[in-house]
Design a protein around this motif. Structure first.
Motif, PDB file in Angstrom:
ATOM      1  N   SER A 170     -13.898  -5.318  11.542  1.00 54.55           N
ATOM      2  CA  SER A 170     -13.527  -4.160  12.515  1.00 54.55           C
ATOM      3  C   SER A 170     -11.956  -4.065  12.608  1.00 54.55           C
ATOM      4  O   SER A 170     -11.225  -3.180  12.657  1.00 54.55           O
ATOM      5  N   ALA A 171     -11.421  -5.193  13.341  1.00 53.63           N
ATOM      6  CA  ALA A 171     -10.111  -5.107  13.558  1.00 53.63           C
ATOM      7  C   ALA A 171      -9.184  -4.866  12.295  1.00 53.63           C
ATOM      8  O   ALA A 171      -8.396  -4.046  12.234  1.00 53.63           O
ATOM      9  N   LEU A 172      -9.541  -5.687  11.206  1.00 61.69           N
ATOM     10  CA  LEU A 172      -8.740  -5.369   9.921  1.00 61.69           C
ATOM     11  C   LEU A 172      -8.854  -4.071   9.508  1.00 61.69           C
ATOM     12  O   LEU A 172      -7.842  -3.599   9.141  1.00 61.69           O
ATOM     13  N   ARG A 173     -10.035  -3.423   9.438  1.00 62.98           N
ATOM     14  CA  ARG A 173      -9.900  -1.970   9.249  1.00 62.98           C
ATOM     15  C   ARG A 173      -9.528  -0.860  10.335  1.00 62.98           C
ATOM     16  O   ARG A 173      -8.710   0.005   9.493  1.00 62.98           O
ATOM     17  N   ARG A 174      -9.380  -1.359  11.321  1.00 61.12           N
ATOM     18  CA  ARG A 174      -8.473  -0.564  12.260  1.00 61.12           C
ATOM     19  C   ARG A 174      -7.150  -0.587  11.927  1.00 61.12           C
ATOM     20  O   ARG A 174      -6.268   0.277  11.663  1.00 61.12           O
ATOM     21  N   ILE A 175      -6.534  -1.921  11.713  1.00 64.60           N
ATOM     22  CA  ILE A 175      -5.415  -1.879  11.341  1.00 64.60           C
ATOM     23  C   ILE A 175      -4.823  -1.273   9.927  1.00 64.60           C
ATOM     24  O   ILE A 175      -3.802  -0.632  10.036  1.00 64.60           O
ATOM     25  N   MET A 176      -5.827  -1.474   8.896  1.00 58.20           N
ATOM     26  CA  MET A 176      -5.445  -0.779   7.618  1.00 58.20           C
ATOM     27  C   MET A 176      -5.380   0.678   7.886  1.00 58.20           C
ATOM     28  O   MET A 176      -4.368   1.343   7.199  1.00 58.20           O
ATOM     29  N   LYS A 177      -6.109   1.178   8.601  1.00 58.51           N
ATOM     30  CA  LYS A 177      -6.205   2.711   8.927  1.00 58.51           C
ATOM     31  C   LYS A 177      -4.982   3.100   9.447  1.00 58.51           C
ATOM     32  O   LYS A 177      -4.357   4.132   9.019  1.00 58.51           O
ATOM     33  N   GLU A 178      -4.499   2.408  10.434  1.00 54.91           N
ATOM     34  CA  GLU A 178      -3.384   2.752  11.257  1.00 54.91           C
ATOM     35  C   GLU A 178      -2.344   2.521  10.294  1.00 54.91           C
ATOM     36  O   GLU A 178      -1.280   3.611  10.278  1.00 54.91           O
ATOM     37  N   VAL A 179      -2.109   1.657   9.584  1.00 61.57           N
ATOM     38  CA  VAL A 179      -0.938   1.456   8.606  1.00 61.57           C
ATOM     39  C   VAL A 179      -1.000   2.380   7.453  1.00 61.57           C
ATOM     40  O   VAL A 179       0.085   2.964   7.263  1.00 61.57           O
ATOM     41  N   ALA A 180      -2.029   2.872   7.013  1.00 61.79           N
ATOM     42  CA  ALA A 180      -2.137   3.816   5.979  1.00 61.79           C
ATOM     43  C   ALA A 180      -1.522   5.143   6.464  1.00 61.79           C
ATOM     44  O   ALA A 180      -1.097   5.898   5.816  1.00 61.79           O
ATOM     45  N   GLU A 181      -2.099   5.553   7.711  1.00 63.59           N
ATOM     46  CA  GLU A 181      -1.766   6.773   8.340  1.00 63.59           C
ATOM     47  C   GLU A 181      -0.109   6.863   8.793  1.00 63.59           C
ATOM     48  O   GLU A 181       0.139   8.004   9.049  1.00 63.59           O
ATOM     49  N   HIS A 182       0.446   5.799   9.178  1.00 58.04           N
ATOM     50  CA  HIS A 182       1.700   5.556   9.640  1.00 58.04           C
ATOM     51  C   HIS A 182       2.517   4.782   9.033  1.00 58.04           C
ATOM     52  O   HIS A 182       3.155   3.684   9.514  1.00 58.04           O
ATOM     53  N   LYS A 183       2.863   4.808   7.639  1.00 63.61           N
ATOM     54  CA  LYS A 183       3.328   3.953   6.763  1.00 63.61           C
ATOM     55  C   LYS A 183       4.764   3.486   7.295  1.00 63.61           C
ATOM     56  O   LYS A 183       5.347   2.433   7.216  1.00 63.61           O
ATOM     57  N   ALA A 184       5.712   4.577   7.770  1.00 62.79           N
ATOM     58  CA  ALA A 184       6.977   4.422   8.128  1.00 62.79           C
ATOM     59  C   ALA A 184       6.906   3.235   9.288  1.00 62.79           C
ATOM     60  O   ALA A 184       8.017   2.824   9.424  1.00 62.79           O
ATOM     61  N   THR A 185       6.072   3.591  10.180  1.00 60.52           N
ATOM     62  CA  THR A 185       6.156   2.856  11.325  1.00 60.52           C
ATOM     63  C   THR A 185       5.879   1.415  11.318  1.00 60.52           C
ATOM     64  O   THR A 185       6.262   0.475  11.952  1.00 60.52           O
ATOM     65  N   TYR A 186       5.142   0.952   9.989  1.00 62.07           N
ATOM     66  CA  TYR A 186       4.758  -0.425   9.628  1.00 62.07           C
ATOM     67  C   TYR A 186       5.584  -0.707   8.195  1.00 62.07           C
ATOM     68  O   TYR A 186       4.617  -1.079   7.454  1.00 62.07           O
ATOM     69  N   PRO A 187       6.701  -0.837   7.953  1.00 63.25           N
ATOM     70  CA  PRO A 187       7.309  -0.841   6.703  1.00 63.25           C
ATOM     71  C   PRO A 187       6.889  -1.990   5.966  1.00 63.25           C
ATOM     72  O   PRO A 187       6.521  -1.992   4.702  1.00 63.25           O
ATOM     73  N   PHE A 188       6.775  -3.319   6.549  1.00 59.67           N
ATOM     74  CA  PHE A 188       6.692  -4.575   5.870  1.00 59.67           C
ATOM     75  C   PHE A 188       5.219  -4.737   5.599  1.00 59.67           C
ATOM     76  O   PHE A 188       4.875  -4.847   4.274  1.00 59.67           O
ATOM     77  N   ILE A 189       4.380  -4.321   6.569  1.00 60.12           N
ATOM     78  CA  ILE A 189       2.848  -4.567   6.138  1.00 60.12           C
ATOM     79  C   ILE A 189       2.447  -3.268   5.376  1.00 60.12           C
ATOM     80  O   ILE A 189       1.562  -3.612   4.619  1.00 60.12           O
ATOM     81  N   ALA A 190       2.859  -2.236   5.353  1.00 62.78           N
ATOM     82  CA  ALA A 190       2.452  -1.013   4.267  1.00 62.78           C
ATOM     83  C   ALA A 190       2.902  -1.491   3.010  1.00 62.78           C
ATOM     84  O   ALA A 190       1.818  -1.281   2.125  1.00 62.78           O
ATOM     85  N   GLY A 191       3.743  -2.359   3.046  1.00 66.38           N
ATOM     86  CA  GLY A 191       4.251  -2.715   1.568  1.00 66.38           C
ATOM     87  C   GLY A 191       3.219  -4.039   1.008  1.00 66.38           C
ATOM     88  O   GLY A 191       3.322  -3.913  -0.354  1.00 66.38           O
ATOM     89  N   LEU A 192       2.383  -4.032   1.739  1.00 65.91           N
ATOM     90  CA  LEU A 192       1.363  -5.045   1.376  1.00 65.91           C
ATOM     91  C   LEU A 192       0.145  -4.511   0.840  1.00 65.91           C
ATOM     92  O   LEU A 192      -0.723  -5.001   0.153  1.00 65.91           O
ATOM     93  N   MET A 193      -0.126  -3.161   1.155  1.00 62.28           N
ATOM     94  CA  MET A 193      -1.310  -2.408   0.813  1.00 62.28           C
ATOM     95  C   MET A 193      -1.077  -1.810  -0.484  1.00 62.28           C
ATOM     96  O   MET A 193      -0.010  -1.297  -0.810  1.00 62.28           O
ATOM     97  N   LYS A 194      -2.244  -1.739  -1.139  1.00 63.62           N
ATOM     98  CA  LYS A 194      -2.302  -0.719  -2.361  1.00 63.62           C
ATOM     99  C   LYS A 194      -1.872   0.791  -2.224  1.00 63.62           C
ATOM    100  O   LYS A 194      -2.376   1.296  -1.264  1.00 63.62           O
ATOM    101  N   GLN A 195      -1.088   1.075  -2.884  1.00 61.77           N
ATOM    102  CA  GLN A 195      -0.555   2.508  -2.747  1.00 61.77           C
ATOM    103  C   GLN A 195      -1.582   3.688  -3.068  1.00 61.77           C
ATOM    104  O   GLN A 195      -1.575   4.679  -2.578  1.00 61.77           O
ATOM    105  N   THR A 196      -2.560   3.538  -4.128  1.00 56.66           N
ATOM    106  CA  THR A 196      -3.380   4.477  -4.350  1.00 56.66           C
ATOM    107  C   THR A 196      -4.427   4.669  -3.172  1.00 56.66           C
ATOM    108  O   THR A 196      -4.788   3.938  -2.869  1.00 56.66           O
ATOM    109  N   ALA A 197      -4.764   6.031  -2.935  1.00 56.79           N
ATOM    110  CA  ALA A 197      -5.610   6.083  -2.002  1.00 56.79           C
ATOM    111  C   ALA A 197      -7.395   6.306  -2.435  1.00 56.79           C
ATOM    112  O   ALA A 197      -8.147   5.830  -1.674  1.00 56.79           O
ATOM    113  N   SER A 198      -7.580   6.052  -3.677  1.00 56.55           N
ATOM    114  CA  SER A 198      -8.892   6.278  -4.340  1.00 56.55           C
ATOM    115  C   SER A 198      -9.735   5.063  -3.756  1.00 56.55           C
ATOM    116  O   SER A 198      -9.446   3.899  -3.709  1.00 56.55           O
TER     117      SER A 198
END
Ligand SMILES: [Zn+2]
Lengths: 364, 526
Positions: A222-250
């Motif tokens: 649950s924690a991990l998914r909250r974090i991933m959702k937040e990062v996906a929605e506000h990439k600019a706020t979390y530049p380092f961590i956003a860079g660890l996520m897959k870019q495609t939305a599918s």
């Protein structure tokens, strides 16, 4: 105990239509198989991949215990198909369903990437901590080449010195953990590894907090998914961590995505199978996954409207999602693939058409 | 002439000692190391047998700093390789890399592009068979060709690796650099195989005793599991830790860990091959970082583990071979201080090793079915991982699957797979007989009424040392009080910060930063 309620709930949702392995595979998040489809079909999507480190042995022990308690019973004559007993139903009602499914668990948009993302995040934290403490060598938390390579790239790309790196990642993690429930945040951070401070495993966390390991896994997810959702929605706020996520939305798995691409080019199932050197049944699995997840996919090549209607009606009449029962009732020319497609389409479009009673249970 | 040689040797000694002091921080070589290193520096082919924990890495590490070119180390175990790379990195060596099946293609290209700058290159035997890599290696100067775990070359050895058979030929391709073959244990048969197969002519051999005099040996006979557990708890309460408890099954590691934690309040974890890889790595790191007092594990744990202050090794179930036993107890007290090794022996434990031996090979039915399926095209060989995993799905054990792979891969082209059935059976029977023989040696050790140390030295055809260690074994009598924990060694609270569960505190320590101001909480988040 949480684990009892969890498995009782899932058995209830599956209604004996699948073997107990179906539930195990759901929790493990087995890819490109029945499991993805089951998670939609039985309305248990949040639990897909929720306990990916579960081992079969301990799951079986748990199911055996529920059986001994008399909370579950065999569904008809089929082996390893279970439904709840009356006592099991009663046990389940005693449990608060809101506690069973923490909010964060329902953010399933990135479920295919969460395993990789988590590994990359752990390795980034470990690496940056080692840099910060001037540790010249350490045993990385994972040796998966794709993970080590992308963390390496991420850190190089940041072009920050070690203090800045530490400060940046610390800041981002702090911001991400602050708004989420405290138990989840603690559970999440306890697994992180730093210099001379190796992260705990879920089973160790369970031992030291007195929670059961299943609850720990679910709260962590649950924690991990909250974090991933937040990062996906506000990439600019979390530049380092956003860079660890897959870019495609599918949400399609990588392999199903590739099949989808070839189908759109006009290849037949057989041609795709041949081109990709995979079996036709694997490609069929992909097709069902695509039907579930890609709203604008047109499946009329594989399934006519009349046929679809007929299958859905039969399924409702029989009140089952077991392919075999449905097929027995219909004429022989209908393939399993067509039944699966029809069921998949109708879980997506008309949500409640097939569920009825299940919906009510989850509102209890 | 002789004087000049002597002079050169003295100079090498001096230079080797300087490197030892400056790079590794030691004042003295351990027994045998100096001879081996000098032979290597003089360009001889060397075969060295050093006991587990005897410091064999140093035998190629020091020459790496004194010879021109790259030291190439062939190593069969990924975890071992990783540990060796790490050991060099932690003394500040940056020109060290590894090439193995787990390396990302990008990393492989980077390594190949900078080969000549490397001081040390570790490589798996599988990688050495690739022609691109071999061609690249043939272009650089290889100062020393090291073959780690050299016993893998022998069919008599406990883990024979077919890829090792090509090493002599590969060495020629690299311009025949001097060769150093090292192993921890090899009996005479295996030693002969190593020298012959690696074509080590005029080889200089240094054979160190398998004996680790600082480890006291105890065999404890018990009747029941309950009695065993009681004994164990008593032992743990009164003995210096950290320690390792080897168990024969995954289930036992979990049960024991749980029981000991509850009963004694020690920091204990379990470790076995069925765990998630990341969890396994975490437990290993916790143990290395002294976040744990005790580890209950199967024999999956220990390869490549370099922790010098392990004080106690317990075998809750005894292993299948003397070799494995010595290797496992050899992880105790590598720093030379006193260590204790206790093995429990109950008659009913014999089921475990016998079961292992059977599980190492396919039974007739599985073998027959797999070969037929290959003939019918229901099963294909592909690469090793694919083949093994498709057999695993059919319920075949991993070592049995690897055995089948090894056999079918070398099938003569013109015959059917099924035609090699009898030949496979013959090999199985032969290898099983060897393993059962090993097992009976182990059993004799456990039931022997004489000195334990004398027993295993005899197994390895070694003479007994003139003087027995003060704490030798239960037969010679040992002082348990010498191994008693003092209050300060165990349960030490300063090492407990791994357990911190408060997320803010934990992050501060991880990133070595002060407290962060809490930013306003986003209210849109649910
Ligand atoms: Zn003795």
């Amino acid at each position: 105990m949480y684990c009892d309620a969890l498995v009782l709930y899932l058995i209830h949702q599956f209604r004996g239509d699948r073997t107990i392995s179906g539930i195990y595979h759901l929790l493990k998040g087995k890819k490109s198989s029945q499991s993805v489809q089951d998670s939609y079909l039985f309305h248990v999507k949040p639990f897909f991949h929720s306990c990916d480190d579960l081992d079969r042995h301990s799951f079986q022990t748990l199911v055996e215990r529920l059986n001994v308690c008399g909370w579950i019973q065999s569904a008809g004559s089929e082996q390893m198909h279970f439904i709840l007993s009356t006592e099991g139903e009663r046990q389940l009602t005693r449990f608060d369903l809101n506690k069973l499914i923490p909010d964060g668990l329902c953010n399933t948009d990135q479920v295919n990437d969460e395993g990789n993302f988590w590994l990359k995040l752990q390795l980034s934290v470990q690496t940056i901590s080692a840099l910060q403490y001037h540790q010249s060598a350490f045993l990385p938390i994972t040796r998966q080449p794709s993970v080590t390579e992308s963390v390496r790239k991420r850190i190089m790309k940041a072009s920050l010195n070690r203090d800045q790196l530490a400060s940046q990642l610390h800041h981002e993690l702090h911001q991400l953990l602050l708004p989420i429930p405290l138990t989840e945040a603690d559970l999440f951070a306890a697994q992180l590894t730093g210099f001379r401070m190796t992260g705990l495993t879920t089973s160790q966390i369970a031992d030291s907090t007195g929670k059961d390991p299943y609850e720990c896994r679910i709260l962590f997810k649950s924690a991990l998914r909250r974090i991933m959702k937040e990062v996906a929605e506000h990439k600019a706020t979390y530049p380092f961590i956003a860079g660890l996520m897959k870019q495609t939305a599918s949400t399609l798995s990588l392999t199903a995505g590739e099949t989808f691409h070839l189908l759109k080019e006009g290849l037949s199932l057989q041609q795709v199978a041949k081109r990709r050197n995979l079996s036709v049944s694997t490609i069929e699995d992909h097709l069902v996954e695509i039907t579930l997840k890609e709203r604008n996919f047109n499946s009329s090549d594989f399934l006519s409207h009349e046929l679809e209607q007929q299958i859905v009606e039969t399924a409702n009449q029989l009140n089952t999602r077991q392919l075999k029962s449905i097929k027995n009732q219909l004429h022989d020319e209908i393939s399993y693939l067509q039944i699966r497609l029809a069921l998949a389409k109708n879980t997506v479009q008309k949500g409640s058409l097939l569920i009825g009673e299940n919906e009510e249970t989850s509102k209890r | 002439m002789v004087r000049m040689k002597k002079h050169r040797r003295d100079e090498w000694i001096h230079r080797a000692q300087t490197v030892l002091k400056e790079k590794f921080g030691h004042d003295q070589f351990r027994c045998g190391q100096q001879e081996i290193i000098l032979d290597v520096l003089e360009g001889k082919d060397v075969f060295a047998m050093l006991p587990t924990g005897g410091g064999k890495s140093l035998c190629y590490q020091i020459p790496g700093y004194l010879l021109n070119g790259t030291v190439l180390i062939v190593s069969p175990l990924l975890s071992l390789m990783e540990d060796q790379v790490n050991a060099l990195r932690s003394i500040g060596e940056t020109n060290v890399r590894a090439l193995n099946g787990l390396i990302h293609p990008h990393e492989r290209s980077r390594v190949l592009a900078h080969l000549s700058e490397l001081r040390f290159l570790f490589i798996s035997p599988e990688m050495l068979r690739g022609s691109t890599i071999r061609a690249a290696l043939a272009k650089i100067t290889i100062s020393l060709f090291v073959i780690d775990e050299a016993h893998c070359v022998s069919q008599w050895g406990h883990d024979f690796r077919p890829d090792y058979l090509h090493l002599a030929e590969i060495r020629t391709q690299f311009g025949h650099p001097p060769c150093l073959a090292v192993t921890a244990t090899a009996d005479e048969r295996v030693r002969e195989d190593i020298v012959r197969s690696l074509e080590l002519h005029h080889v200089s051999q240094t054979l160190m005793s398998v004996d680790r005099a600082n480890i006291a040996l105890v065999v404890q006979r018990v009747a029941t599991n309950d009695e065993k557990v009681d004994h164990l708890c008593h032992l743990l309460e009164n003995t210096r830790l950290p320690g390792i408890i080897y168990c024969a099954s995954r289930d036992w590691t979990e049960r024991l860990a749980d029981y000991v934690r509850r009963k004694l309040g020690l920091r204990v974890a379990y470790y076995h091959g069925g765990m998630d890889p990341v969890d396994r790595r975490k437990i290993q790191n916790q143990f290395l970082d002294s976040q744990l007092d005790l580890l209950c594990c199967t024999n999956a744990f220990g390869m490549g583990i370099n922790k010098p202050d392990i004080r106690l090794i317990v075998h809750f179930h005894f292993p299948a071979t003397m070799n494995a036993y010595l290797q496992e107890i050899g992880r105790a007290s590598r720093d030379g201080k006193p260590g204790l090794a206790v093995v429990y022996y109950a008659k009913q434990d014999e089921q475990y090793p016998e079961g292992f031996i059977d599980g190492n090979f396919p039974d007739d039915e599985i073998l027959h079915r797999s070969l037929s399926e290959l003939d019918q095209g229901l099963l294909t060989i592909g690469n090793k991982e694919q083949f093994v995993s498709s057999l695993l799905e059919r319920g075949v054990s991993e070592s049995a699957a690897r055995f089948i792979y090894e056999k079918v891969q070398n099938k003569p082209i013109h015959c059917t797979y099924l035609s090699i059935f009898d030949q496979c059976k013959a090999v199985i029977n032969k290898r099983k007989a060897i393993q059962l023989q090993d097992l009976s040696v182990m059993r004799n050790y456990l039931t022997s009424t004489n000195c334990r140390r004398a027993f295993y030295l005899k197994v390895y055809h070694e003479h007994q040392p003139a003087q027995k260690p003060h704490n030798c074994c239960d037969r010679c009598g040992i002082e348990f009080s010498d191994f008693r924990q003092t209050e300060s060694t165990n349960k030490n609270d300063t090492e407990r910060h791994g357990q911190i569960l408060d997320w803010k505190k934990r992050l501060q320590i991880i990133f070595k930063e002060g407290e962060r101001a809490d930013a306003p909480i986003r209210n849109k988040r649910v």
